[in-house]
Each structure stands twice: as C-alpha cells, then as structure tokens.
Design an enzyme around this catalytic site. Structure first.
Site, PDB file in Angstrom:
ATOM      1  N   GLU A  66       0.834  -1.207   0.000  1.00  0.00           N
ATOM      2  CA  GLU A  66       0.000   0.000   0.000  1.00  0.00           C
ATOM      3  C   GLU A  66       0.866   1.254   0.000  1.00  0.00           C
ATOM      4  O   GLU A  66       0.552   2.237  -0.681  1.00  0.00           O
ATOM      5  CB  GLU A  66      -1.018  -0.026   1.149  1.00  0.00           C
ATOM      6  CG  GLU A  66      -0.472  -0.240   2.556  1.00  0.00           C
ATOM      7  CD  GLU A  66      -0.258  -1.705   2.937  1.00  0.00           C
ATOM      8  OE1 GLU A  66       0.490  -2.385   2.214  1.00  0.00           O
ATOM      9  OE2 GLU A  66      -0.777  -2.134   3.997  1.00  0.00           O
ATOM     10  N   THR A 210      15.413 -42.098   1.699  1.00  0.00           N
ATOM     11  CA  THR A 210      15.312 -41.446   0.393  1.00  0.00           C
ATOM     12  C   THR A 210      16.652 -40.825   0.013  1.00  0.00           C
ATOM     13  O   THR A 210      17.110 -40.940  -1.128  1.00  0.00           O
ATOM     14  CB  THR A 210      14.226 -40.345   0.448  1.00  0.00           C
ATOM     15  OG1 THR A 210      13.008 -40.963   0.824  1.00  0.00           O
ATOM     16  CG2 THR A 210      14.057 -39.637  -0.867  1.00  0.00           C
ATOM     17  N   ASP A 214      18.312 -42.485  -3.260  1.00  0.00           N
ATOM     18  CA  ASP A 214      18.253 -41.655  -4.476  1.00  0.00           C
ATOM     19  C   ASP A 214      19.447 -40.721  -4.614  1.00  0.00           C
ATOM     20  O   ASP A 214      19.708 -40.205  -5.690  1.00  0.00           O
ATOM     21  CB  ASP A 214      16.974 -40.792  -4.487  1.00  0.00           C
ATOM     22  CG  ASP A 214      15.698 -41.637  -4.483  1.00  0.00           C
ATOM     23  OD1 ASP A 214      15.822 -42.861  -4.672  1.00  0.00           O
ATOM     24  OD2 ASP A 214      14.615 -41.065  -4.295  1.00  0.00           O
TER      25      ASP A 214
HETATM   26  C1  AOF Z   1       4.802  -6.862   4.178  1.00  0.00           C
HETATM   27  N1  AOF Z   1       4.363  -6.318   3.014  1.00  0.00           N
HETATM   28  O1  AOF Z   1       2.873  -5.205   1.808  1.00  0.00           O
HETATM   29  C2  AOF Z   1       2.407  -5.576   4.073  1.00  0.00           C
HETATM   30  C3  AOF Z   1       2.858  -6.169   5.293  1.00  0.00           C
HETATM   31  O2  AOF Z   1       8.932  -7.109   8.120  1.00  0.00           O
HETATM   32  P1  AOF Z   1       8.230  -5.785   8.215  1.00  0.00           P
HETATM   33  O3  AOF Z   1       8.772  -4.902   9.258  1.00  0.00           O
HETATM   34  O4  AOF Z   1       8.171  -5.130   6.854  1.00  0.00           O
HETATM   35  O5  AOF Z   1       6.719  -6.076   8.673  1.00  0.00           O
HETATM   36  C4  AOF Z   1       6.069  -7.147   8.112  1.00  0.00           C
HETATM   37  C5  AOF Z   1       4.641  -7.195   8.607  1.00  0.00           C
HETATM   38  O6  AOF Z   1       3.890  -6.100   8.096  1.00  0.00           O
HETATM   39  C6  AOF Z   1       3.929  -8.425   8.092  1.00  0.00           C
HETATM   40  O7  AOF Z   1       4.075  -9.518   8.958  1.00  0.00           O
HETATM   41  C7  AOF Z   1       2.485  -7.983   8.015  1.00  0.00           C
HETATM   42  O8  AOF Z   1       1.901  -8.167   9.274  1.00  0.00           O
HETATM   43  C8  AOF Z   1       2.554  -6.483   7.780  1.00  0.00           C
HETATM   44  N2  AOF Z   1       2.110  -6.078   6.417  1.00  0.00           N
HETATM   45  N3  AOF Z   1       4.062  -6.782   5.291  1.00  0.00           N
HETATM   46  O9  AOF Z   1       5.884  -7.426   4.222  1.00  0.00           O
HETATM   47  C9  AOF Z   1       3.207  -5.674   2.903  1.00  0.00           C
HETATM   48  N4  AOF Z   1       1.234  -4.929   3.983  1.00  0.00           N
HETATM   49 ZN    ZN Z   2       2.546  -1.975   6.073  1.00  0.00          ZN
END
Ligand code: AOF
Ligand code: ZN
Length: 371
Positions: A66, A210, A214
C-alpha cells in the site's frame, strides 16, 4: 479532509470493489517466490472508477504494497479508494506504518480483503483507519486472500510451519519398485513441476532412506533468484547418510540426528540438530517447532513413504502435491507407510488444481477431514 472521508462512509461492496480487489490479488501473487517470511500483498488506488496507481510487496524488508502504491500516486484531486489484500500495518517495522501513509494521502475509503493475523497488527490497522474517519470495508475476496497467503496465515496463527507433502507415484500408489528404482515413474515435465514447488517454500524435508537410495541434490531450479535460500532438512536418526552425499554439496542443510547418533564428519554446509527419536522416529511437532525457530514458515516434505506417513499420522500436514505416472506397478514401495485407517477415518483431500504435465496427472489440494 475528515468530512470528505466521512462522506464516503457506509458504501457496501460493489461488483467494482470485487474487480479492483481481484487486480490487487493478482499483483500480490507476483511476490509468490520472493516475499517469505512476509506475506504477499497487493494494492491499487482508484479514483473516479479508474486505477491511478498500483503496488505490490516484492521482498521481506522492502516497501509494503500500500505504501508503494501510494508513493506512485501523484494526487491532483481526492478523494480516492485504496484496495489492499491485507490489513494495513500500524507498527514501525522495517518500514514505517502503512496507516500513516494512508492518513497522509487523500484517501476516503479503504477496502481490505483479509485482516492481518500478525500480532503486531491483528485488527489495530483497521481500527486506526476507522478512528480517523476513513470508511473501511473488510472481507472483499477475503477467502482468496487467505488462500494466497495460507502459509503466512498458518504460521502466524499456529506458530508452526505450513506443511506440503509431495509424492510421485504410480496409479496404484507406489513410489519405487522392490529394488528401490523410482526414476521413471513420472515424466520429465512432472519432475520439473515437482521441483518448482521447492521455490514456494522455505525448507525441504526428506527422510534418511530417500537420501541414501536416491542421493538427490534437493536443489531449487533457480528460476526465481530473489527468494531466500532453501534449507534442506534431512531426518536421519542414526546419522546414516554419508558426509559425501550430494545433498551436502551446496546450500544449507539441517542434519537432524538422534541424541546419541555418532556423526563422524560434519559437512561444511550442515548444521546438526539433535532430537530424541523414540522408536527411531522424530516427533513431528518437535521437529516443526525447531524449524519454526529457524524462521521456517513453509515446508515441502519430499518423502519417502515413512516420512510422509509420519506427518499424516501426526495430523500436521495441510496440503499435498500428488504426481501420478500413467502406470500400474503392483507390489512395490508405498507412497504412505506407517499407519492405517478405516475408510471412514481416512484423511480427506480437496483438490484445488488438477493438471497433466507430460501426460501425467498432478493433483494439488488441501488435506482435510474425510468427506
Ligand atoms: C509486508 N508487506 O505489503 C504488508 C505487510 O517485516 P516488516 O517490518 O516489513 O513487517 C512485516 C509485517 O507487516 C507483516 O508480517 C504484516 O503483518 C505487515 N504487512 N508486510 O511485508 C506488505 N502490507
Ligand atoms: Zn505496512
């Protein structure tokens, strides 16, 4: 701003809302091979019925969908509607909170497909938007959004990795003949499709037998380089896999061995995980907890029959990818061993994809209670 925002409140989801969310979901899906352990998220900004900006999350730690869509939008006139496949975040993580970016833009309405199960968000993003006077609609194409991020949702709500079982077998469910030969059961195209599954997950699990029979590399196709590196997990209670096995040739291996197993030489690629193996089997839940602690959110179990049987017996597998070669073998090695069920108690399977790679049959679906 807030009166304009309030003016848009109360509109019920329309066909157009569903169509714009479908576009946001398609954008989210582009992150399939690169966002783990973060979710796939897509967003579109719509003004006067037209898309004016789009964004999607590319990789963990990068811009959120977003925020990325809003950054691309040069607002001349408001107000706009933002469609986003996952609830906007309110936390300062590796990037600033998306709710702040939304409030700073002329956005009057936010349509969300699914609430974020991440404990740092979990409804707080929606509440913050509503409090600021924005009209918020939740649940438009919600089941599709939850399905797209099923491993993220599962891992965040259970604390365990999402488990996909993979088997390649004859029509009568044999993965090898009595001498262990398995190479020609499915076509080249089906095997390639099977390997492609490795690009969707954080770790592969394979049993000792496995690996010894393999001698596979368990490598990715490397079609999608941005993905975080694959972890190869070998279940080997007796430490019977030779240090020269191909699986140790590259990448990162977690060599899971019994508490008292004797390891003569530890290959440079491997780290040792010692777990108790009562009756020669590692408890599946303990194994999954240890993998979760290593940051693993999704796992592909590549067999053999005992390993697959262990996950099914424990009730800790959510999905299966089944490849059937167009042949019947008769006696041989079963795709699933180590437990038996009555017909009424058998595990159910709900396919969500059916394909014919190289003339074989490929079913991918969710494991569920029997119908
Ligand atoms: C994302 N991408 O577009 C949205 C997320 O690792 P951070 O600090 O970027 O935070 C990740 C968290 O942010 C993720 O677990 C989710 O809850 C929220 N939204 N995260 O990576 C995105 N909208
Ligand atoms: Zn966010």
């Amino acid at each position: 701003m807030s009166s304009a925002r309030r003016g848009a409140a109360g509109a019920a989801p329309s066909d157009a809302d569903h169509a714009f969310m479908a576009r946001a979901l398609a954008l989210a899906g582009r992150g399939l091979y690169s966002t783990s352990p973060n979710p796939m998220v897509g967003a579109v900004v719509v003004r006067e019925g037209r898309i004016v900006a789009e964004g999607w999350h590319r990789h963990a730690g990068g811009a959120h969908a977003e925020a990325s869509a809003l950054a691309r939008w040069r607002p001349r006139r408001g107000p706009a509607t933002l469609y986003v496949t996952l609830e906007p975040c309110v936390h300062q993580g590796r990037t600033p909170p998306c709710v702040d970016a939304i409030l700073a833009a002329p956005v009057a309405r936010v349509v969300v497909a699914a609430q974020d199960p991440d404990p740092r968000v979990n409804g707080r993003g929606i509440a913050a938007l509503k409090k600021a006077g924005i009209a918020v609609e939740v649940g438009v194409r919600g089941p599709e959004a939850a399905f797209l991020n099923r491993s993220f949702f599962h891992a965040r709500t259970t604390g365990l990795p999402y488990v996909i079982l993979k088997s390649a077998m004859t029509l009568d469910g044999r993965i090898a003949d009595r001498r262990g030969g398995s190479f020609w059961i499915t076509s080249e195209a089906a095997r390639r499709e099977g390997k492609r599954l490795r690009e969707e997950v954080d770790a592969i699990v394979a049993g000792s037998r496995t690996v010894r029979v393999d001698d596979p590399f368990l490598a990715r196709l490397r079609e999608h380089p941005p993905r975080p590196p694959l972890l190869k997990v070998i279940l080997d209670p007796e430490a019977a896999v030779p240090a020269g096995a191909r699986v140790f040739g590259d990448g990162r291996v977690v060599w899971v061995v019994g508490r008292s197993a004797r390891v003569r030489r530890l290959p440079a690629t491997a780290s040792l995980l010692r777990l108790s193996a009562p009756g020669g089997r590692f408890p599946v839940e303990t194994l999954l907890r240890n993998l979760a602690a290593l940051g693993v959110q999704s796992v592909l179990v590549e067999g053999g029959g005992e390993t697959v049987g262990g996950f099914l017996r424990a009730g800790l597998a959510q999905e299966a990818a089944l490849f059937y070669g167009m042949k019947v073998m008769g006696e041989g090695v079963n795709a699933v061993t180590g437990f038996s069920n009555s017909v009424a108690g058998a595990i159910g399977f709900r396919p969500f994809a059916v394909r014919r790679p190289g003339g074989d049959l490929y079913l991918r679906g969710s494991l569920c209670s029997p119908a």
